[in-house]
Write an enzyme that holds these catalytic residues in place. Structure first.
Site, PDB file in Angstrom:
ATOM      1  N   ALA A  73      31.968  15.430 -23.329  1.00 48.63           N
ATOM      2  CA  ALA A  73      32.732  14.644 -22.448  1.00 48.63           C
ATOM      3  C   ALA A  73      34.309  14.835 -22.903  1.00 48.63           C
ATOM      4  O   ALA A  73      35.318  14.192 -22.412  1.00 48.63           O
ATOM      5  CB  ALA A  73      32.467  13.236 -22.924  1.00 48.63           C
ATOM      6  N   GLU A 116      30.496  15.106 -39.830  1.00 46.74           N
ATOM      7  CA  GLU A 116      29.704  14.017 -39.133  1.00 46.74           C
ATOM      8  C   GLU A 116      30.756  13.202 -38.253  1.00 46.74           C
ATOM      9  O   GLU A 116      31.829  13.227 -38.263  1.00 46.74           O
ATOM     10  CB  GLU A 116      29.194  12.925 -40.353  1.00 46.74           C
ATOM     11  CG  GLU A 116      30.118  12.276 -41.133  1.00 46.74           C
ATOM     12  CD  GLU A 116      30.893  13.063 -42.245  1.00 46.74           C
ATOM     13  OE1 GLU A 116      30.770  14.339 -42.081  1.00 46.74           O
ATOM     14  OE2 GLU A 116      31.642  12.723 -43.104  1.00 46.74           O
ATOM     15  N   LYS A 117      29.787  12.559 -37.174  1.00 50.89           N
ATOM     16  CA  LYS A 117      30.610  11.866 -36.033  1.00 50.89           C
ATOM     17  C   LYS A 117      30.487  10.441 -36.372  1.00 50.89           C
ATOM     18  O   LYS A 117      29.751  10.029 -37.356  1.00 50.89           O
ATOM     19  CB  LYS A 117      29.838  12.300 -34.864  1.00 50.89           C
ATOM     20  CG  LYS A 117      29.907  13.470 -34.530  1.00 50.89           C
ATOM     21  CD  LYS A 117      29.530  13.784 -33.096  1.00 50.89           C
ATOM     22  CE  LYS A 117      30.755  13.580 -32.111  1.00 50.89           C
ATOM     23  NZ  LYS A 117      30.284  13.844 -30.628  1.00 50.89           N
ATOM     24  N   ARG A 171      33.817   3.741 -27.113  1.00 54.38           N
ATOM     25  CA  ARG A 171      33.043   4.654 -26.790  1.00 54.38           C
ATOM     26  C   ARG A 171      31.708   4.331 -26.542  1.00 54.38           C
ATOM     27  O   ARG A 171      31.256   2.925 -26.722  1.00 54.38           O
ATOM     28  CB  ARG A 171      32.829   5.620 -28.186  1.00 54.38           C
ATOM     29  CG  ARG A 171      33.864   6.302 -28.524  1.00 54.38           C
ATOM     30  CD  ARG A 171      34.626   7.464 -27.554  1.00 54.38           C
ATOM     31  NE  ARG A 171      35.444   8.098 -28.169  1.00 54.38           N
ATOM     32  CZ  ARG A 171      36.640   7.850 -28.109  1.00 54.38           C
ATOM     33  NH1 ARG A 171      37.166   6.925 -27.655  1.00 54.38           N
ATOM     34  NH2 ARG A 171      37.735   8.809 -28.942  1.00 54.38           N
ATOM     35  N   TYR A 192      39.005  21.646 -28.765  1.00 56.71           N
ATOM     36  CA  TYR A 192      37.568  21.411 -28.824  1.00 56.71           C
ATOM     37  C   TYR A 192      37.163  21.295 -27.181  1.00 56.71           C
ATOM     38  O   TYR A 192      36.339  21.876 -26.615  1.00 56.71           O
ATOM     39  CB  TYR A 192      36.972  20.510 -29.512  1.00 56.71           C
ATOM     40  CG  TYR A 192      35.385  20.179 -29.265  1.00 56.71           C
ATOM     41  CD1 TYR A 192      34.651  21.360 -29.841  1.00 56.71           C
ATOM     42  CD2 TYR A 192      35.188  19.029 -28.752  1.00 56.71           C
ATOM     43  CE1 TYR A 192      33.145  20.784 -29.528  1.00 56.71           C
ATOM     44  CE2 TYR A 192      33.915  18.722 -28.619  1.00 56.71           C
ATOM     45  CZ  TYR A 192      32.976  19.475 -28.898  1.00 56.71           C
ATOM     46  OH  TYR A 192      31.622  19.097 -28.815  1.00 56.71           O
TER      47      TYR A 192
HETATM   48  P1  NAD Z   1      25.627  20.605 -34.748  1.00 59.66           P
HETATM   49  O1  NAD Z   1      26.832  21.190 -35.344  1.00 59.66           O
HETATM   50  O2  NAD Z   1      24.711  19.922 -35.544  1.00 59.66           O
HETATM   51  O3  NAD Z   1      24.818  22.007 -34.008  1.00 59.66           O
HETATM   52  C1  NAD Z   1      25.723  22.979 -33.714  1.00 59.66           C
HETATM   53  C2  NAD Z   1      24.768  24.483 -34.547  1.00 59.66           C
HETATM   54  O4  NAD Z   1      25.599  25.567 -33.742  1.00 59.66           O
HETATM   55  C3  NAD Z   1      24.938  24.296 -35.751  1.00 59.66           C
HETATM   56  O5  NAD Z   1      23.728  24.161 -36.547  1.00 59.66           O
HETATM   57  C4  NAD Z   1      25.972  25.474 -36.263  1.00 59.66           C
HETATM   58  O6  NAD Z   1      25.467  26.204 -37.447  1.00 59.66           O
HETATM   59  C5  NAD Z   1      25.454  26.251 -35.087  1.00 59.66           C
HETATM   60  N1  NAD Z   1      26.508  27.466 -34.835  1.00 59.66           N
HETATM   61  C6  NAD Z   1      27.827  27.522 -34.831  1.00 59.66           C
HETATM   62  N2  NAD Z   1      28.370  28.572 -34.832  1.00 59.66           N
HETATM   63  C7  NAD Z   1      27.370  29.609 -34.733  1.00 59.66           C
HETATM   64  C8  NAD Z   1      27.397  30.846 -34.571  1.00 59.66           C
HETATM   65  N3  NAD Z   1      28.415  31.696 -34.462  1.00 59.66           N
HETATM   66  N4  NAD Z   1      26.098  31.470 -34.478  1.00 59.66           N
HETATM   67  C9  NAD Z   1      25.125  30.704 -34.577  1.00 59.66           C
HETATM   68  N5  NAD Z   1      24.872  29.413 -34.473  1.00 59.66           N
HETATM   69  C10 NAD Z   1      26.129  28.880 -34.840  1.00 59.66           C
HETATM   70  O7  NAD Z   1      26.148  19.784 -33.491  1.00 59.66           O
HETATM   71  P2  NAD Z   1      25.263  18.965 -32.342  1.00 59.66           P
HETATM   72  O8  NAD Z   1      25.727  17.541 -32.401  1.00 59.66           O
HETATM   73  O9  NAD Z   1      23.997  19.145 -32.404  1.00 59.66           O
HETATM   74  O10 NAD Z   1      25.872  19.686 -30.889  1.00 59.66           O
HETATM   75  C11 NAD Z   1      25.240  20.444 -30.172  1.00 59.66           C
HETATM   76  C12 NAD Z   1      26.102  21.008 -28.924  1.00 59.66           C
HETATM   77  O11 NAD Z   1      26.080  19.641 -28.044  1.00 59.66           O
HETATM   78  C13 NAD Z   1      27.341  21.431 -29.238  1.00 59.66           C
HETATM   79  O12 NAD Z   1      27.751  22.650 -28.435  1.00 59.66           O
HETATM   80  C14 NAD Z   1      28.417  20.505 -29.392  1.00 59.66           C
HETATM   81  O13 NAD Z   1      29.686  20.794 -28.797  1.00 59.66           O
HETATM   82  C15 NAD Z   1      27.508  19.548 -28.060  1.00 59.66           C
HETATM   83  N6  NAD Z   1      27.853  18.369 -28.124  1.00 59.66           N
HETATM   84  C16 NAD Z   1      27.458  17.392 -28.917  1.00 59.66           C
HETATM   85  C17 NAD Z   1      27.921  16.039 -29.101  1.00 59.66           C
HETATM   86  C18 NAD Z   1      27.712  15.125 -29.870  1.00 59.66           C
HETATM   87  O14 NAD Z   1      27.746  13.931 -29.896  1.00 59.66           O
HETATM   88  N7  NAD Z   1      26.691  15.483 -30.954  1.00 59.66           N
HETATM   89  C19 NAD Z   1      28.551  15.531 -28.027  1.00 59.66           C
HETATM   90  C20 NAD Z   1      29.284  16.269 -26.954  1.00 59.66           C
HETATM   91  C21 NAD Z   1      28.883  17.654 -27.016  1.00 59.66           C
END
Ligand code: NAD
Length: 326
Positions: free
Chosen positions: A122, A194-195, A223, A152
């Protein structure tokens, strides 16, 4: 029936870890890849787990060896407001996440992957529609003219367009979701990535009875938050459908950050004060708009925020106790 062979990129992370578990429950054969193993053990559910870097194109070929039907691409250089809204990580975020997406989609094309899911955010929605905390607009068709408030968000928008260009020019089947603040147990809860829900749960769990917790901003920014298991259900349905998206995956239960903090304090049953301090906050208001996903996938969140927060608080309070040795 032969099992679907799926790859989860970012399987060492929060949502990726939960997704691996869910895909196993759907009887898929699951390979995970991440820079690191899942710190909370969720990679144990994967049939195979590769520790590897998606910024390396060769790794992206290697991860698809043996034939993969579906790819779920969740890897990103990612964190909460303290990571993505200060501006200090902008170059890392754009470089690292864009490379993950460029390499993954190209390898998927070359290896004839059937479907590929991309987790957008979002944060790609324009800031000008999110200035009024009571009335933010995040319909899927409101993305343009683009004006995300963070790099981002710009990277997410670029990568959405990247995947859809592969769909148009290379006939790939793409699915794109825009996640809105996903929370739950087994995610980052300390260390800077952390969020808000996890950070607030940690602060409350660490606080002494009668003490104070600090919250960034004036607490009036709004939010909505979606429990992680609801998120993976929506992802599964999207991947199982003919609808490419982009589509919001979030909750419409909007509240202010002050109210969120208060709810967590109530759950903890502690008597705590809130002190609002300066800090990175992101847009003034944001809420998911679920009309499109309800119409296309018949999906909507089931549980109220409070229910998911109770589970999340219990899990984070346990981590705090374990670290404290008590
Ligand atoms: P997270 O940080 O827990 O998971 C992302 C994972 O990607 C991490 O474990 C990290 O080690 C891995 N990673 C990063 N760079 C890498 C690389 N070069 N090679 C291999 N692995 C790599 O985040 P999340 O909360 O699980 O989010 C997952 C996805 O959802 C992300 O793309 C994030 O942008 C998207 N997202 C999450 C939220 C949320 O609220 N959590 C909201 C919007 C979008």
């Amino acid at each position: 029936m032969t099992k679907r062979r799926v790859l989860v990129c970012g399987a060492g992370g929060f949502i990726g870890g939960h997704l691996v578990k869910r895909l196993k429950a759907e009887n898929c054969w699951v390979r995970g890849i991440d820079l690191k193993r899942n710190p909370f053990g969720n990679q144990q559910y994967a049939d195979e787990f590769i520790v590897g870097d998606l910024r390396n194109p060769e790794t992206c070929h290697y991860m698809l060896e043996g034939g993969i039907d579906d790819v779920y691409q969740l890897a990103a250089d990612m964190g909460g407001a303290g990571y993505i809204f200060t501006g200090e990580q902008d170059a890392h975020v754009m470089h690292n996440s864009a490379l993950c997406n460029l390499n993954t989609v190209e390898a998927a094309r070359q290896c004839r992957v059937k479907r590929i899911f991309y987790s957008s955010s979002a944060c790609m929605y324009p800031e000008y529609n999110q200035l009024d905390p009571e009335n933010p607009k995040c319909t899927e068709d409101s993305a343009y003219p683009a004006q995300p408030d963070s790099e981002y968000g710009w990277e997410k928008l670029f990568s959405e367009r990247l995947y859809f260009s592969y769909q148009r020019n290379h006939n790939m089947q793409v699915r794109v979701a825009r996640f809105h603040n996903i929370y739950g147990p087994q995610g980052s809860w300390k260390g800077g990535r952390e969020k808000a829900p996890a950070a607030l749960c940690r602060k409350v769990a660490e606080a002494q009875e009668g003490g104070t917790i600090q919250v960034w901003g004036d607490g009036k920014q709004t939010r909505s938050f979606l429990y992680v298991e609801e998120c993976v259900e929506a992802v599964w349905r999207l991947m199982d459908s003919d609808f490419p998206g982009p589509v919001n995956i979030g909750s419409e239960e909007m509240l202010s950050i002050g109210e969120l903090a208060q709810m967590i304090i109530e759950i903890s049953q502690k008597n705590l004060e809130i002190e609002y301090i300066e800090g990175p906050t992101g847009v003034r208001g944001r809420n998911s708009d679920n009309k499109l996903i309800a119409q296309k996938l018949g999906w909507q969140p089931h549980a109220p925020l409070r229910e998911g927060l109770e589970k999340t608080y219990a899990w984070i309070a346990k981590q705090v106790r374990l670290e404290g040795g008590s």
